[in-house]
Motif scaffolding. Structure first.
Motif, PDB file in Angstrom:
ATOM      1  N   ALA A   1       0.821  -1.205   0.000  1.00 20.44           N
ATOM      2  CA  ALA A   1       0.000   0.000   0.000  1.00 20.44           C
ATOM      3  C   ALA A   1       0.854   1.254   0.000  1.00 20.44           C
ATOM      4  O   ALA A   1       1.976   1.272   0.511  1.00 20.44           O
ATOM      5  N   ALA A   2       0.300   2.303  -0.590  1.00 24.72           N
ATOM      6  CA  ALA A   2       0.886   3.639  -0.520  1.00 24.72           C
ATOM      7  C   ALA A   2      -0.092   4.528   0.236  1.00 24.72           C
ATOM      8  O   ALA A   2      -1.303   4.442   0.044  1.00 24.72           O
ATOM      9  N   TYR A   3       0.438   5.357   1.110  1.00 21.39           N
ATOM     10  CA  TYR A   3      -0.426   6.310   1.800  1.00 21.39           C
ATOM     11  C   TYR A   3       0.386   7.483   2.312  1.00 21.39           C
ATOM     12  O   TYR A   3       1.612   7.415   2.429  1.00 21.39           O
ATOM     13  N   LEU A   4      -0.324   8.558   2.580  1.00 22.64           N
ATOM     14  CA  LEU A   4       0.290   9.819   2.973  1.00 22.64           C
ATOM     15  C   LEU A   4      -0.041  10.104   4.426  1.00 22.64           C
ATOM     16  O   LEU A   4      -1.173   9.912   4.865  1.00 22.64           O
ATOM     17  N   THR A   5       0.960  10.557   5.185  1.00 23.14           N
ATOM     18  CA  THR A   5       0.719  10.999   6.554  1.00 23.14           C
ATOM     19  C   THR A   5       1.277  12.409   6.715  1.00 23.14           C
ATOM     20  O   THR A   5       2.143  12.839   5.954  1.00 23.14           O
ATOM     21  N   SER A   6       0.773  13.102   7.710  1.00 20.15           N
ATOM     22  CA  SER A   6       1.190  14.481   7.966  1.00 20.15           C
ATOM     23  C   SER A   6       1.663  14.613   9.400  1.00 20.15           C
ATOM     24  O   SER A   6       1.132  13.967  10.315  1.00 20.15           O
ATOM     25  N   SER A   7       2.656  15.479   9.606  1.00 19.87           N
ATOM     26  CA  SER A   7       3.145  15.746  10.960  1.00 19.87           C
ATOM     27  C   SER A   7       2.091  16.457  11.808  1.00 19.87           C
ATOM     28  O   SER A   7       2.249  16.578  13.022  1.00 19.87           O
ATOM     29  N   LEU A   8       1.006  16.922  11.178  1.00 14.84           N
ATOM     30  CA  LEU A   8      -0.065  17.592  11.912  1.00 14.84           C
ATOM     31  C   LEU A   8      -0.949  16.609  12.666  1.00 14.84           C
ATOM     32  O   LEU A   8      -1.820  17.021  13.439  1.00 14.84           O
ATOM     33  N   PHE A   9      -0.744  15.296  12.421  1.00 20.60           N
ATOM     34  CA  PHE A   9      -1.567  14.263  13.054  1.00 20.60           C
ATOM     35  C   PHE A   9      -0.671  13.206  13.700  1.00 20.60           C
ATOM     36  O   PHE A   9       0.403  12.889  13.187  1.00 20.60           O
ATOM     37  N   ASP A  10      -1.134  12.634  14.802  1.00 20.38           N
ATOM     38  CA  ASP A  10      -0.456  11.473  15.377  1.00 20.38           C
ATOM     39  C   ASP A  10      -0.484  10.325  14.374  1.00 20.38           C
ATOM     40  O   ASP A  10      -1.458  10.146  13.623  1.00 20.38           O
ATOM     41  N   TRP A  11       0.565   9.542  14.385  1.00 28.15           N
ATOM     42  CA  TRP A  11       0.643   8.361  13.522  1.00 28.15           C
ATOM     43  C   TRP A  11       1.424   7.285  14.260  1.00 28.15           C
ATOM     44  O   TRP A  11       2.408   7.587  14.933  1.00 28.15           O
TER      45      TRP A  11
ATOM     46  N   GLU B   1      -3.794   3.162  -0.524  1.00 25.63           N
ATOM     47  CA  GLU B   1      -3.890   2.935  -1.956  1.00 25.63           C
ATOM     48  C   GLU B   1      -3.101   1.687  -2.310  1.00 25.63           C
ATOM     49  O   GLU B   1      -1.893   1.622  -2.039  1.00 25.63           O
ATOM     50  N   PRO B   2      -3.729   0.670  -2.868  1.00 27.31           N
ATOM     51  CA  PRO B   2      -2.994  -0.550  -3.201  1.00 27.31           C
ATOM     52  C   PRO B   2      -1.851  -0.268  -4.165  1.00 27.31           C
ATOM     53  O   PRO B   2      -1.945   0.595  -5.041  1.00 27.31           O
ATOM     54  N   LEU B   3      -0.759  -0.997  -3.991  1.00 21.04           N
ATOM     55  CA  LEU B   3       0.375  -0.872  -4.895  1.00 21.04           C
ATOM     56  C   LEU B   3       0.088  -1.658  -6.166  1.00 21.04           C
ATOM     57  O   LEU B   3      -0.079  -2.875  -6.124  1.00 21.04           O
ATOM     58  N   ASP B   4       0.037  -0.957  -7.277  1.00 21.06           N
ATOM     59  CA  ASP B   4      -0.169  -1.655  -8.542  1.00 21.06           C
ATOM     60  C   ASP B   4       1.176  -2.055  -9.135  1.00 21.06           C
ATOM     61  O   ASP B   4       2.233  -1.876  -8.523  1.00 21.06           O
TER      62      ASP B   4
END
Length: 326
Positions: A107-117, A166-169
């Motif tokens: 999977a591909a995904y985006l995270t932001s420093s504005l949110f805990d992860w 997002e699934p990795l194609d």
């Protein structure tokens, strides 16, 4: 359990934090895991164009929890992950969790420093990941995308506060394989790495923008349907030594008709179901051959080919090269 919490946006500092917690030292921004912790490595680099990249290729021998604490300094991390999960894996953004159990995921995904992860993973997890760190200003400067603020606003309003993978194609898998083929003992290939990362970033953001603006996909796919498609994909790539399950059986897993499954699967993964299986099967064959540990015959056998000629023809069809030349 190994536990690490951090709130800075510098991969070298994060790698040093991991090394300190484990009582280890890094060398040239690379950390190798000892046997009691895992196997494999993490390496990082700051590139001339302003990107930071973190690459992990490892199997973990204990449970672990990695937690990035949110901050007011706005940075983004684009994550491309391939994982084999023996028990459980929890991925959370701003405390909203997504739990995966006993499966392979890409999977591909985006995270932001504005949110805990955070990630919570179990002993035995196999992890291959490419993490790319950048600022909003970097996106505006380097990517040839219109309305960058609109792209990030779409992300912040739709994706940032929940886990949407997002699934990795096949194209993502190909680009990632080129990066993982670089020997971590050699100097970091700066220029070629920059080019490959730019392709990954631009592809992800273009697809993100077009998908949420309904410019690319005419097929509407709900979050629940996407999760069921990921279950189907996980079943397909679980065992390449046997033929894939028949489509009616996969349709039961996806809780949809065979016709709908075929339509949605191709919309998400870019290939028909059995075509996707064969491409991933040949990619696995290439990965085995690159290690130099297996003969062509051994790889063909691992992939379920009773006739070596059939394996050779299938491999050449995919890569335009004989397996003996790979």
């Amino acid at each position: 359990m190994f536990v690490l919490q951090y709130n800075h946006n510098d991969y070298e500092l994060i790698l040093n934090d991991i090394a300190n917690e484990l009582g280890l030292r890094t060398k040239n921004c690379t950390l190798y895991f000892p046997d009691d912790i895992g196997s494999g490595y993490i390496r990082c680099a700051k590139l001339p164009n302003g990107l930071q990249v973190n690459i992990i290729n490892a199997s973990l021998h204990q449970d672990w929890w990695i937690h990035r604490i949110k901050s007011n300094e706005e940075f983004y991390t684009l994550r491309f992950d391939e994982m084999e999960i023996p028990e459980n894996l929890t991925i959370a953004i701003d405390r909203q969790e997504k739990v995966e159990t006993r499966k392979k995921i890409g999977a591909a995904y985006l995270t932001s420093s504005l949110f805990d992860w955070y990630y919570i993973g179990s002993n035995g997890l196999k992890f291959k990941g490419i993490n790319i760190l950048f600022s909003r200003e970097w996106i505006a400067k380097y990517l040839d995308l219109n309305n960058v603020d609109d792209v990030l606003s779409t992300y912040l309003s739709i994706k940032a506060d929940r886990v949407e993978l997002e699934p990795l194609d096949d194209e993502y898998i190909r680009l990632m394989s080129e990066i993982f083929n670089d020997d971590p003992d050699n100097p970091f290939p700066v220029l070629s790495m920059q080019n490959k990362l730019l392709i990954l970033i631009e592809r992800f953001f273009t697809r993100l923008y077009e998908r949420h603006k309904n410019m690319q996909f005419s097929v509407k796919i709900s979050a629940n349907e996407l999760e069921r498609l990921q279950q189907v994909e996980s079943i397909l790539i679980k065992n390449f030594s046997s033929p894939p399950p028949p489509i009616p059986q996969l349709a039961k897993v996806a809780a949809m008709s065979p016709t709908k499954l075929k339509k949605l699967f191709k919309a998400v993964y870019g290939n028909a179901i059995y075509q996707y299986f064969q491409k991933r099967r040949m990619k696995y064959a290439a990965d085995l051959l690159i290690t130099k540990k297996y003969s062509v015959k051994e790889v063909g056998t691992k992939l379920g080919y009773a006739n070596l000629s059939n394996f050779t023809l299938a491999f050449k069809k995919e890569f335009n090269r004989l397996p003996s030349e790979f």
